[in-house]
Design an enzyme around this catalytic site. Structure first.
Site, PDB file in Angstrom:
ATOM      1  CE  LYS A 179      30.481  38.384  35.607  1.00  0.00           C
ATOM      2  NZ  LYS A 179      31.024  37.395  36.483  1.00  0.00           N
ATOM      3  CE1 TYR A 210      34.912  40.981  42.776  1.00  0.00           C
ATOM      4  CE2 TYR A 210      37.134  41.587  42.926  1.00  0.00           C
ATOM      5  CZ  TYR A 210      36.088  40.610  43.359  1.00  0.00           C
ATOM      6  OH  TYR A 210      36.284  39.918  44.477  1.00  0.00           O
ATOM      7  CG  HIS A 272      35.125  39.931  38.815  1.00  0.00           C
ATOM      8  ND1 HIS A 272      34.392  40.704  37.904  1.00  0.00           N
ATOM      9  CD2 HIS A 272      34.218  39.216  39.198  1.00  0.00           C
ATOM     10  CE1 HIS A 272      33.376  40.571  37.829  1.00  0.00           C
ATOM     11  NE2 HIS A 272      32.820  39.481  38.593  1.00  0.00           N
ATOM     12  NE  ARG A 375      49.493  36.607  50.825  1.00  0.00           N
ATOM     13  CZ  ARG A 375      49.731  35.749  51.811  1.00  0.00           C
ATOM     14  NH1 ARG A 375      50.193  36.333  53.234  1.00  0.00           N
ATOM     15  NH2 ARG A 375      49.883  34.546  51.674  1.00  0.00           N
TER      16      ARG A 375
END
Ligand SMILES: *[C@@H]1O[C@H](CO)[C@@H](O)[C@H](O)[C@H]1NC(C)=O
Ligand SMILES: *[C@@H]1O[C@H](CO)[C@@H](O)[C@H](O)[C@H]1NC(C)=O
Ligand SMILES: *[C@@H]1O[C@H](CO)[C@@H](O)[C@H](O)[C@H]1NC(C)=O
Ligand SMILES: *[C@@H]1O[C@H](CO)[C@@H](O)[C@H](O)[C@H]1NC(C)=O
Length: 792
Positions: A179, A210, A272, A375
């Protein structure tokens, strides 16, 4: 005839090539690795280490290698730097010292620097490779070009690779790109098409590093292996929200020429964090090893994401940034950069499974700590009457911890009040001994923790995958464009927004805290924004008021855009409530196009007490395309309004433009059919509220200049012709519009200023200016014109 045969042959050959891909990946022989930009930062930090790792893993496989570092500098200048970098590579801990020294020595012997600037340089490189193969009697397996250069150089280098460095057929060519892949949707499209001239899609490996991170690459396997625990809770009834976070303590110093053009959203969120979001929410593939299925399911998430606008983002900029920009870009002290260095964006996925679940993407520079995680926070529906510390009253969460932060190592954590997860196969272990730390609000002892036994660099992982020809951790062109399709409208809408200025580090305190309310996100605390008066532009804050007046001898309401839209929404709701209390139903006719979108959003997101249950929605006009196409007005109304409100299906009345499997054929009688439906359901065929726009040529609904706008007799619905594509339309006639109780014409944007000025002067002439034919017989016409359109 010949052309067809030739074409067929070419297709067949191309397919043959694809089918062999798997075998080619395994085929033994000589591999040439070329890092273009081989003395740059990325090469120095990660790439040579990754290729050394590859070399040590492959050294006894039967493959042989040569490594080329390419750069723009002449060899005599670059060689010392180049070998200094190569000497820095290191072995895994488990490799004995003498063996490591030997491997490094071999690696250095196989590597050389080459100037790669002109087409001749690339031709020389190709000659060199071929000569070497011949001299040493080696079979060639493949050529790998890693373009570690600024994106503007990609197309040119790809062209040189294609014209001089393509290997013989049967030998693979792989070109790796980093990128940024473009700056927005359009530039990404242009770049994709430029690269497409030189390289086949299967030859391109677009890296998002990532996806090489150990924890990120385990998200899907974790979801699959723990399916029996996750299936019942991976949905809107149990998930409170999803957070994907990448916080940095560093600033952008030294990278400003790049960073200032991109900012945090393009740098981190578009790629990402979006990748992580798709891995967390996509439908699990039935066949895990099918790249195509994984990619297809990811694309479905993009299609289901609700559009992102200004109200779904908060942005910030660290205080020292603007000075750094002035210095590095050599700007004056007046120069003001609006580039965000912090952003929090809330996305919603339009699927029954995730309805209403916020997915928050957060990243910023100069924050309090360096940490990355995703999360999934679950709702806790247990109400603890007495013992609030008991484990089943605590937050329930699954955390994919990418690294750094309090834990310091990558791990997957599941709170013990959820379930005991299966430990990942292959080099993962359960961690039970840990320091006394807390992770996202809970002591580590409240979690089941698992972590990789050996930590690996993302780049080494991805380089190994490129070498074996696996593409599931790389970004396809289609996928890339889908991502830009999501982010570009948000970037456009933020382009002139002032970011909140934050001091950096611990001093940020709660300045960047934000609040999620319904579908909107906003900063939780008011900040005093200090901007010198001479830097103030745009509307002043005391200008937010609604003005009433006359326009073309009808009523006019004018205000700044946001106030105007709210005023119109309130007026529609008032009309709806009046109609419902009087006769039980409200008949609303809506236009397509982009102007009413703001109104639709307003109605859907703020007007929760709107009587949708008793409202019938009709179309003012429709394009002769299937209703499912993005050009369809109904599709527009559906996507931006109807699907967000609780309106009964049988109250929705799209125009029947498709009958007998064809579009808008007079003899199919679509217009008549709609007219009958109006007559049957709408008292006196008088809509309570008709919402119209006006085009640059003065058209309204689908009644165009020169289209015998007045000539539809008593009919309420007619087929019409537009000068723009698609030409065929169905439209309410002036007759139908002028029977309405209330007609609103909404006009917004500077672009309409000329038109508004012109219209204020002309007499009624519906053939020339169809909008001037609106004269409700027993109703009321109101113009809603924003200040931009009114004042220019
Ligand atoms: C590569 O270059 C050749 C000409 O040398 C051209 O015909 C071809 O279309 C190019 N692109 C690809 C993808 O092979
Ligand atoms: C799964 O996908 C792989 C790769 O495309 C394929 O080779 C395999 O046959 C598929 N398995 C099943 C059961 O469809
Ligand atoms: C910076 O700007 C000054 C004045 O405009 C100019 O003289 C100088 O050459 C510039 N320096 C760089 C590095 O661009
Ligand atoms: C229908 O319209 C007529 C004329 O405006 C009115 O008198 C009548 O009450 C309306 N009926 C209903 C059910 O609203």
């Amino acid at each position: 005839m010949f052309a067809t045969v030739l074409l067929l042959l070419v297709t067949l050959c191309a397919q043959g090539g694809n089918g062999k891909e798997e075998q080619e990946a395994q085929r033994l022989g000589h591999v040439s690795v070329v890092i273009v930009g081989g003395t740059g930062d990325l090469a120095k930090k990660y790439l040579w280490q990754g290729f050394f790792q590859l070399y040590t893993n492959q050294v006894s496989s039967g493959n042989t290698f040569s490594f080329y570092g390419g750069g723009l500098s002449p060899a005599d200048q670059a060689i010392p730097v180049f070998f200094e970098i190569l000497k820095g590579v290191s072995c895994n801990k488990d490799v004995p010292v003498e063996r490591c020294a030997l491997l490094k020595e071999q690696f250095l012997r196989l590597a050389q620097y080459r100037q790669l600037k002109t087409p001749e340089d690339y031709q020389d490189l190709a000659k060199h490779i071929e000569q070497q193969l011949k001299e040493e009697g080696m079979v060639e397996a493949g050529r790998l070009f890693y373009l570690s250069v600024p994106a503007f150089a990609y197309a040119d280098i790809a062209d040189k690779v294609n014209s001089s460095c393509r290997p013989a057929s049967g030998v693979w060519l792989r070109v790796v790109l980093e990128k940024p892949f473009g700056h927005d949707f359009r530039s990404a499209q242009i770049l994709a098409s430029q690269l497409g001239n030189s390289l086949k899609d299967e030859e391109m490996y677009r890296i998002d590093h990532y996806l090489g991170k150990q924890v990120v690459s385990k998200i899907l396997p974790f979801r699959i292996q723990n399916k029996k625990f996750l299936d019942p809770i991976w949905n809107k009834y149990h998930i409170e929200r999803v957070e994907i976070v990448l916080k940095e303590t560093l600033d952008a110093k030294g990278r400003i020429p790049f960073y200032d053009q991109y900012g945090v959203i393009r740098d981190v969120l578009q790629n990402h964090l979006t990748e992580v979001m798709t891995l967390l929410t996509m439908r699990l593939p039935v066949n895990q090893s099918s790249n195509e299925e994984v990619l297809r399911n990811k694309l479905k998430i993009f299609r289901s994401l609700q559009p992102l606008g200004k109200n779904q983002a908060v942005i910030g900029q660290y205080q020292a940034y603007n000075n750094e920009v002035q210095e590095e870009l050599n700007k004056t002290k007046e120069y003001l950069s609006l580039t965000p260095t912090f952003a929090a964006v809330m996305a919603h996925i339009d699927m029954a499974q995730y309805d209403g679940v916020p997915v928050v993407l957060i990243s910023g520079k100069k924050l309090d700590e360096r940490v990355g995680y995703a999360r999934v926070l679950f709702k806790n529906d247990i109400f603890c009457v007495q013992n609030h510390n008991s484990v089943h009253c605590k937050p329930k969460q699954v955390i994919f911890y990418f690294g750094h932060g309090s834990l310091q190592y990558p791990a997957i954590l599941v709170t013990k009040n959820l379930f005991k997860p299966v430990v990942m196969d292959g080099e993962w272990k359960e961690v039970t001994e840990h320091k006394d730390v807390s992770v996202l609000g809970l002591p580590i002892s409240d979690y089941y923790v698992q972590a990789p036994t050996v930590q690996r660099e993302a780049y080494s992982e991805l380089i190994a995958q490129i070498f074996s020809g696996r593409k599931d951790s790389f970004i396809s062109a289609e996928h890339l464009l889908a991502s830009w399709g999501l982010w570009t409208p948000l970037l456009d809408s933020l382009s002139s927004s002032y970011p909140r200025i934050y001091p950096g580090g611990a001093d940020n305190a709660n300045l960047l805290d934000f609040r999620l309310r319904g579908k909107e996100i906003s900063y939780a605390n008011e900040a005093v924004v200090i901007i010198a008066p001479d830097q103030m532009g745009g509307p002043s804050t005391d200008g937010f008021q609604v003005m009433q007046g006359k326009y073309r001898s009808a009523d006019m309401v004018s205000a700044w855009t946001e106030e105007l839209v709210e005023r119109l929404a309130a007026d529609v709701q008032a009309a709806a409530e009046a109609a419902v209390s009087e006769g039980g139903t409200f008949h609303l006719a809506l236009s397509g196009g982009s102007t009413p979108l703001a109104l639709f959003h307003r109605l859907a997101l703020y007007h929760f007490s709107f009587p949708w249950r008793d409202t019938h929605v009709w179309m003012v006009d429709e394009r002769c395309v299937p209703l499912t196409e993005s050009e369809s007005n109904f599709r527009n109304v559906h996507d931006h309004l109807l699907q967000h409100v609780r309106i009964p299906y049988y109250n929705i009345h799209p125009m029947p433009v498709q009958l007998n499997q064809r579009l808008c054929v007079e003899e199919d009688g679509g217009a008549l059919l709609y007219e009958r439906e109006v007559n049957k359901l709408v008292n006196g065929s008088s809509f309570h509220f008709v919402l119209l726009g006006v085009g640059y040529d003065g058209h309204t609904a689908s009644l165009f200049p020169g289209g015998k706008v007045d000539g539809h007799g008593d009919s309420l619905v007619a087929f019409t012709e537009s000068p723009a594509k698609p030409h065929q339309r169905m439209s309410l006639t002036l007759g139908a519009i002028n029977r309405a109780h209330k007609v609103a014409v909404l006009v917004m944007g500077k672009g309409k200023h000329e038109l508004i000025t012109q219209l204020s002067r002309v007499k009624d002439n519906p053939d020339k200016w169809p909008v001037t034919g609106i004269r409700p017989a027993n109703g009321r016409l109101v113009w809603y014109i924003d200040y931009d359109a009114l004042l220019g």
